[in-house]
Design an enzyme around this catalytic site. Structure first.
Site, PDB file in Angstrom:
ATOM      1  N   TYR A 147     -22.490  11.505  -7.196  1.00 10.78           N
ATOM      2  CA  TYR A 147     -22.503  11.300  -5.437  1.00 10.78           C
ATOM      3  C   TYR A 147     -21.607  12.134  -4.844  1.00 10.78           C
ATOM      4  CZ  TYR A 147     -23.841   6.102  -6.428  1.00 10.78           C
ATOM      5  OH  TYR A 147     -24.020   4.739  -5.994  1.00 10.78           O
ATOM      6  N   ILE A 148     -20.331  12.161  -5.034  1.00  9.94           N
ATOM      7  CA  ILE A 148     -19.743  13.064  -4.405  1.00  9.94           C
ATOM      8  C   ILE A 148     -20.298  14.770  -4.476  1.00  9.94           C
ATOM      9  CG2 ILE A 148     -17.535  14.172  -4.284  1.00  9.94           C
ATOM     10  CD1 ILE A 148     -16.197  11.330  -5.023  1.00  9.94           C
ATOM     11  N   THR A 183     -17.657   0.009  -2.147  1.00 11.20           N
ATOM     12  CA  THR A 183     -17.303  -0.402  -1.424  1.00 11.20           C
ATOM     13  C   THR A 183     -17.518  -1.927  -0.899  1.00 11.20           C
ATOM     14  OG1 THR A 183     -16.053   1.351  -0.306  1.00 11.20           O
ATOM     15  CG2 THR A 183     -16.265  -0.688   1.034  1.00 11.20           C
ATOM     16  N   HIS A 208     -45.330   0.437  13.053  1.00 13.56           N
ATOM     17  CA  HIS A 208     -46.339   1.737  13.157  1.00 13.56           C
ATOM     18  C   HIS A 208     -45.678   2.605  14.668  1.00 13.56           C
ATOM     19  CE1 HIS A 208     -49.167   4.889  12.446  1.00 13.56           C
ATOM     20  NE2 HIS A 208     -49.246   4.670  14.328  1.00 13.56           N
ATOM     21  N   GLU A 236     -43.567   1.806   6.923  1.00 14.53           N
ATOM     22  CA  GLU A 236     -43.728   1.106   6.773  1.00 14.53           C
ATOM     23  C   GLU A 236     -45.256   1.681   6.023  1.00 14.53           C
ATOM     24  OE1 GLU A 236     -47.700   1.967   9.333  1.00 14.53           O
ATOM     25  OE2 GLU A 236     -46.698   4.189   9.779  1.00 14.53           O
ATOM     26  N   TYR A 286      -7.463  -2.218  10.738  1.00 14.51           N
ATOM     27  CA  TYR A 286      -7.322  -3.294   8.947  1.00 14.51           C
ATOM     28  C   TYR A 286      -5.570  -4.144   9.388  1.00 14.51           C
ATOM     29  CZ  TYR A 286     -11.311  -1.717   6.673  1.00 14.51           C
ATOM     30  OH  TYR A 286     -12.562  -1.664   6.267  1.00 14.51           O
ATOM     31  N   GLU A 293     -22.919  15.201  -2.223  1.00 15.84           N
ATOM     32  CA  GLU A 293     -23.456  14.805  -0.965  1.00 15.84           C
ATOM     33  C   GLU A 293     -22.804  16.039  -0.047  1.00 15.84           C
ATOM     34  OE1 GLU A 293     -23.145  10.242  -0.653  1.00 15.84           O
ATOM     35  OE2 GLU A 293     -21.528  11.125  -0.798  1.00 15.84           O
ATOM     36  N   ARG A 344     -27.155  12.051 -12.690  1.00 16.02           N
ATOM     37  CA  ARG A 344     -27.625  10.727 -13.956  1.00 16.02           C
ATOM     38  C   ARG A 344     -28.187   9.904 -13.836  1.00 16.02           C
ATOM     39  NH1 ARG A 344     -25.137   9.960 -18.499  1.00 16.02           N
ATOM     40  NH2 ARG A 344     -22.673  11.022 -17.596  1.00 16.02           N
ATOM     41  N   GLY A 353     -15.736  13.223 -11.357  1.00 16.86           N
ATOM     42  CA  GLY A 353     -15.843  11.392 -11.253  1.00 16.86           C
ATOM     43  C   GLY A 353     -14.873  10.866 -10.971  1.00 16.86           C
ATOM     44  N   ALA A 356     -26.830   3.999  -1.606  1.00 20.71           N
ATOM     45  CA  ALA A 356     -27.384   5.075  -0.498  1.00 20.71           C
ATOM     46  C   ALA A 356     -26.235   6.260  -1.569  1.00 20.71           C
ATOM     47  CB  ALA A 356     -27.028   4.943   1.027  1.00 20.71           C
ATOM     48  N   LYS A 403     -16.633  10.415   5.202  1.00 19.98           N
ATOM     49  CA  LYS A 403     -18.038  11.325   4.696  1.00 19.98           C
ATOM     50  C   LYS A 403     -18.804  11.218   5.070  1.00 19.98           C
ATOM     51  CE  LYS A 403     -20.298   9.111   2.490  1.00 19.98           C
ATOM     52  NZ  LYS A 403     -20.393   8.602   1.347  1.00 19.98           N
ATOM     53  N   CYS A 438     -15.924   7.023   2.435  1.00 16.93           N
ATOM     54  CA  CYS A 438     -16.971   6.065   2.633  1.00 16.93           C
ATOM     55  C   CYS A 438     -16.742   7.512   4.317  1.00 16.93           C
ATOM     56  CB  CYS A 438     -17.639   5.222   1.998  1.00 16.93           C
ATOM     57  SG  CYS A 438     -17.281   4.065   1.176  1.00 16.93           S
ATOM     58  N   CYS A 456     -12.325   3.989   0.576  1.00 16.33           N
ATOM     59  CA  CYS A 456     -13.471   4.028   1.809  1.00 16.33           C
ATOM     60  C   CYS A 456     -13.501   4.937   3.250  1.00 16.33           C
ATOM     61  CB  CYS A 456     -13.811   3.088   2.278  1.00 16.33           C
ATOM     62  SG  CYS A 456     -15.539   2.384   2.805  1.00 16.33           S
ATOM     63  N   GLU A 495       0.817  -1.102  -0.061  1.00 13.43           N
ATOM     64  CA  GLU A 495       0.096  -0.117  -0.055  1.00 13.43           C
ATOM     65  C   GLU A 495       0.901   1.056  -0.384  1.00 13.43           C
ATOM     66  OE1 GLU A 495      -3.539   0.576  -0.075  1.00 13.43           O
ATOM     67  OE2 GLU A 495      -2.560   3.034  -0.164  1.00 13.43           O
TER      68      GLU A 495
HETATM   69  P1  NAP Z   1     -19.840  10.118 -10.946  1.00 16.51           P
HETATM   70  O1  NAP Z   1     -21.361   9.751  -9.967  1.00 16.51           O
HETATM   71  O2  NAP Z   1     -19.465   9.013 -11.881  1.00 16.51           O
HETATM   72  O3  NAP Z   1     -20.120  11.244 -11.814  1.00 16.51           O
HETATM   73  C1  NAP Z   1     -19.975  12.369 -11.668  1.00 16.51           C
HETATM   74  C2  NAP Z   1     -20.234  13.855 -12.251  1.00 16.51           C
HETATM   75  O4  NAP Z   1     -19.453  15.049 -13.227  1.00 16.51           O
HETATM   76  C3  NAP Z   1     -21.241  13.759 -13.320  1.00 16.51           C
HETATM   77  O5  NAP Z   1     -22.633  14.340 -12.583  1.00 16.51           O
HETATM   78  C4  NAP Z   1     -21.155  13.954 -14.102  1.00 16.51           C
HETATM   79  O6  NAP Z   1     -21.936  14.944 -15.089  1.00 16.51           O
HETATM   80  C5  NAP Z   1     -19.999  15.566 -14.147  1.00 16.51           C
HETATM   81  N1  NAP Z   1     -18.990  15.890 -14.406  1.00 16.51           N
HETATM   82  C6  NAP Z   1     -18.478  14.815 -15.724  1.00 16.51           C
HETATM   83  N2  NAP Z   1     -17.566  15.363 -16.546  1.00 16.51           N
HETATM   84  C7  NAP Z   1     -17.611  16.601 -16.334  1.00 16.51           C
HETATM   85  C8  NAP Z   1     -17.033  17.672 -16.836  1.00 16.51           C
HETATM   86  N3  NAP Z   1     -16.049  17.914 -18.069  1.00 16.51           N
HETATM   87  N4  NAP Z   1     -17.716  18.654 -16.544  1.00 16.51           N
HETATM   88  C9  NAP Z   1     -18.764  18.825 -15.774  1.00 16.51           C
HETATM   89  N5  NAP Z   1     -18.979  17.834 -15.268  1.00 16.51           N
HETATM   90  C10 NAP Z   1     -18.694  16.590 -14.881  1.00 16.51           C
HETATM   91  O7  NAP Z   1     -18.375  11.094  -9.885  1.00 16.51           O
HETATM   92  P2  NAP Z   1     -18.286  11.268  -8.510  1.00 16.51           P
HETATM   93  O8  NAP Z   1     -19.754  11.665  -7.750  1.00 16.51           O
HETATM   94  O9  NAP Z   1     -17.688  11.461  -8.465  1.00 16.51           O
HETATM   95  O10 NAP Z   1     -18.104   9.588  -8.080  1.00 16.51           O
HETATM   96  C11 NAP Z   1     -17.242   8.071  -8.327  1.00 16.51           C
HETATM   97  C12 NAP Z   1     -17.740   7.622  -8.051  1.00 16.51           C
HETATM   98  O11 NAP Z   1     -17.527   7.085  -6.247  1.00 16.51           O
HETATM   99  C13 NAP Z   1     -19.125   6.927  -7.810  1.00 16.51           C
HETATM  100  O12 NAP Z   1     -18.825   6.367  -9.375  1.00 16.51           O
HETATM  101  C14 NAP Z   1     -19.266   6.270  -7.132  1.00 16.51           C
HETATM  102  O13 NAP Z   1     -19.627   4.755  -7.057  1.00 16.51           O
HETATM  103  C15 NAP Z   1     -18.161   6.499  -5.632  1.00 16.51           C
HETATM  104  N6  NAP Z   1     -19.139   6.769  -4.858  1.00 16.51           N
HETATM  105  C16 NAP Z   1     -20.322   6.445  -4.036  1.00 16.51           C
HETATM  106  C17 NAP Z   1     -20.671   6.784  -2.799  1.00 16.51           C
HETATM  107  C18 NAP Z   1     -22.154   6.524  -1.941  1.00 16.51           C
HETATM  108  O14 NAP Z   1     -22.129   5.166  -2.508  1.00 16.51           O
HETATM  109  N7  NAP Z   1     -22.662   6.983  -1.852  1.00 16.51           N
HETATM  110  C19 NAP Z   1     -20.160   8.332  -2.227  1.00 16.51           C
HETATM  111  C20 NAP Z   1     -19.248   8.973  -3.320  1.00 16.51           C
HETATM  112  C21 NAP Z   1     -18.542   8.229  -4.403  1.00 16.51           C
HETATM  113  P3  NAP Z   1     -23.059  13.958 -16.206  1.00 16.51           P
HETATM  114  O15 NAP Z   1     -24.626  13.758 -15.073  1.00 16.51           O
HETATM  115  O16 NAP Z   1     -23.482  15.609 -17.022  1.00 16.51           O
HETATM  116  O17 NAP Z   1     -22.251  13.239 -16.516  1.00 16.51           O
END
Ligand code: NAP
Length: 456
Positions: free
Chosen positions: A179-180, A312, A437, A442, A99, A183, A206, A263, A342, A51, A48, A43, A35
């Site tokens: 998501y990010i 995760t 209830h 429910e 860990y 949140e 999306r 992303g 979620a 966050k 996670c 995570c 690592e």
């Molecule tokens: P994501 O869910 O893949 O969303 C990426 C976002 O960035 C989308 O809204 C996308 O817009 C936008 N985007 C991409 N390129 C762009 C650009 N050039 N200009 C403007 N907007 C752009 O990515 P993320 O929120 O970074 O999360 C990454 C990963 O972490 C996710 O796949 C998720 O699985 C994981 N994650 C999970 C949780 C959870 O389970 N609660 C929490 C945090 C992260 P469009 O919609 O227009 O494409």
């Protein structure tokens, strides 16, 4: 006597890698893990876990506001960013230690340095040491993607850095709508920041069910997030007071920090995979089969680095299945269907199964059950937050093919609904279940009339 130094070498001690290493060692394999950052991975260290701790911190703002309607009067609360950061740091350090201890207890040799692949059966550590392995597992996760078309991006933060900002950002801009982005928008606005969320599209999240997207959009706006649709930053410059953003609509925005949340991408760059002949896809993800095996028979990959479902618990399941299959003499493939998940905004989104749009593609006739109500807690507090629930049923079989919830503890509900949906529960099974209830959940077993029928 094996011709290799170890039976398994894992690169990456995050959720997938540590699970695979521990389980393989438990089967008697000689295992080593490397690592380069901190044991626990995204995570635990910068995803996670921190966050969710920050989400908890943010929700006290709602509780303080709600308390008045329940008879409490409290002095004006004050929030201390430094204290939250240091308490968070103590907790993730504790978890990282667990860990590490669990790996050591299982007999896994830990190398706290970068490792790269140098062949089908060999890796090299940053210190120069070469180690041969019968099997190599790539579990290096993902990393924030660099936003294209944004100059001055070096002044912006990614989710890796936002947890440890020196100063609390009184004015925070976020670009992205996944998501990010949502949140952090939800939690920072509650901690007291003025948050602007810039998204290139016309709505957040999306790929999620449209009703949830729309419901959460309204909740974010109620919470005070300034949603800027169809607008992204094009240039970031540093000023004496913070950052100046040039936006795509020609305007400018002065903020303290910009979070780029557009992303994540698989963390394969410079890992030596191409030289070992491992096939990557166009996003740089390691291509694997149902057993997480790459095209090189001795090299496997699990978790976000494979870009299947980047969550995760999925990485953990993939790591476990890999170890069971390769070292435990079992035949375990991971089922990637009906994975509950979620979004930890306030309110949360909890979801399992198909969205209405996905179900429409698959089934000729759907029965949709929907509920939109004010949660009981809001009655006395006057909070405007709504709860949404949607059950999507294949009319031909009565099977529940998707459930989507926006509301308090929707993540907890999604976890349990995941069992029912995975078991193939019908709407009649939901109806036959006695309600608890008074709860919000429910509603899931008391919705009787079809809100809408959807014909393909
Ligand atoms: P994501 O869910 O893949 O969303 C990426 C976002 O960035 C989308 O809204 C996308 O817009 C936008 N985007 C991409 N390129 C762009 C650009 N050039 N200009 C403007 N907007 C752009 O990515 P993320 O929120 O970074 O999360 C990454 C990963 O972490 C996710 O796949 C998720 O699985 C994981 N994650 C999970 C949780 C959870 O389970 N609660 C929490 C945090 C992260 P469009 O919609 O227009 O494409």
């Amino acid at each position: 006597m094996s011709q290799f130094d170890v039976d398994l070498f894992c690169i990456g001690a995050g959720s997938g890698g540590t699970r695979a290493a521990r389980i393989a060692a438990g089967y008697g394999a000689k295992v080593a893990i490397a690592e380069e950052f901190r044991i626990g991975g995204t995570c635990v260290i910068r995803g996670c876990v921190p966050k969710k701790l920050y989400v908890y911190a943010s929700r006290f703002a709602d509780d303080f506001a709600d308390a008045a309607g329940y008879g409490w009067s409290i002095p004006k609360p004050e929030f201390n960013w430094a204290k939250l950061k240091s308490n968070k740091e103590a907790e993730i350090t504790r978890l990282s230690g667990i860990y590490r201890a669990n790996l050591a207890k299982a007999g896994v040799v830990i190398h706290e340095e970068r490792a790269v692949v140098t062949g089908a059966h060999s890796v090299q550590l940053a210190s120069g040491k070469q180690i041969t392995a019968k099997t190599i597992l790539i579990a290096t996760g993902g990393a924030p993607a660099r936003m294209q078309g944004l100059t001055g991006v070096e002044h912006a933060l990614t989710s890796d850095q936002i947890f440890d900002m020196t100063q609390f950002p009184a004015r925070l801009a976020i670009v992205g709508a996944g998501y990010i982005a949502v949140e952090f928008a939800s939690l920072f606005v509650r901690l007291g920041a003025k948050v602007s969320l810039m998204l290139r599209g016309d709505n957040i999240l999306r790929g999620f069910d449209e009703s949830m997207r729309e419901g959460l959009r309204q909740e974010l706006q109620h919470a005070g997030v300034d949603l800027k649709f169809g607008i992204v930053p094009t240039h970031v410059s540093k000023t004496d007071a913070g950052l100046k953003l040039a936006l795509s609509d020609g305007s400018t925005l002065d903020v303290d920090q910009l979070l780029v949340a557009t992303g994540r991408k698989p963390h394969t760059h410079g890992l030596g995979l191409e030289s070992a002949g491992v096939t990557l896809d166009s996003d740089g993800a390691v291509k694997v089969d149902g057993y997480s095996r790459t095209n090189v028979p001795s090299i496997y990959a699990v978790g976000d680095v494979t870009n299947r479902i980047n969550l995760t618990p999925v990485a953990i399941r993939e790591g476990h299945a890999f170890a069971d299959t390769l070292f435990g003499g079992k035949d375990v493939r991971v089922d990637h269907t009906n994975v509950a998940s979620a979004v930890f905004t306030t309110p949360e989104i909890g979801t399992v199964g198909l969205t209405e749009a996905q179900a429409r593609e698959k089934f000729p006739l759907l029965n949709i059950f929907e509920s939109n109500f004010r949660p009981m807690k809001s009655t006395l507090s006057g909070n405007v937050e709504r709860t949404l629930m949607k059950i999507i049923v294949d009319a031909a079989t009565d099977k529940v093919v998707g459930v989507h919830i926006m509301g308090h503890e929707a993540g907890e509900m999604a976890q349990l609904l995941g069992i029912a949906v995975k078991m193939g529960a019908t709407k009649a099974d939901f109806d036959a279940t006695m309600a608890v209830h008074p709860t919000a959940a429910e509603e899931l077993v008391t919705m009787r009339s079809v809100s809408r029928q959807v014909i393909r």
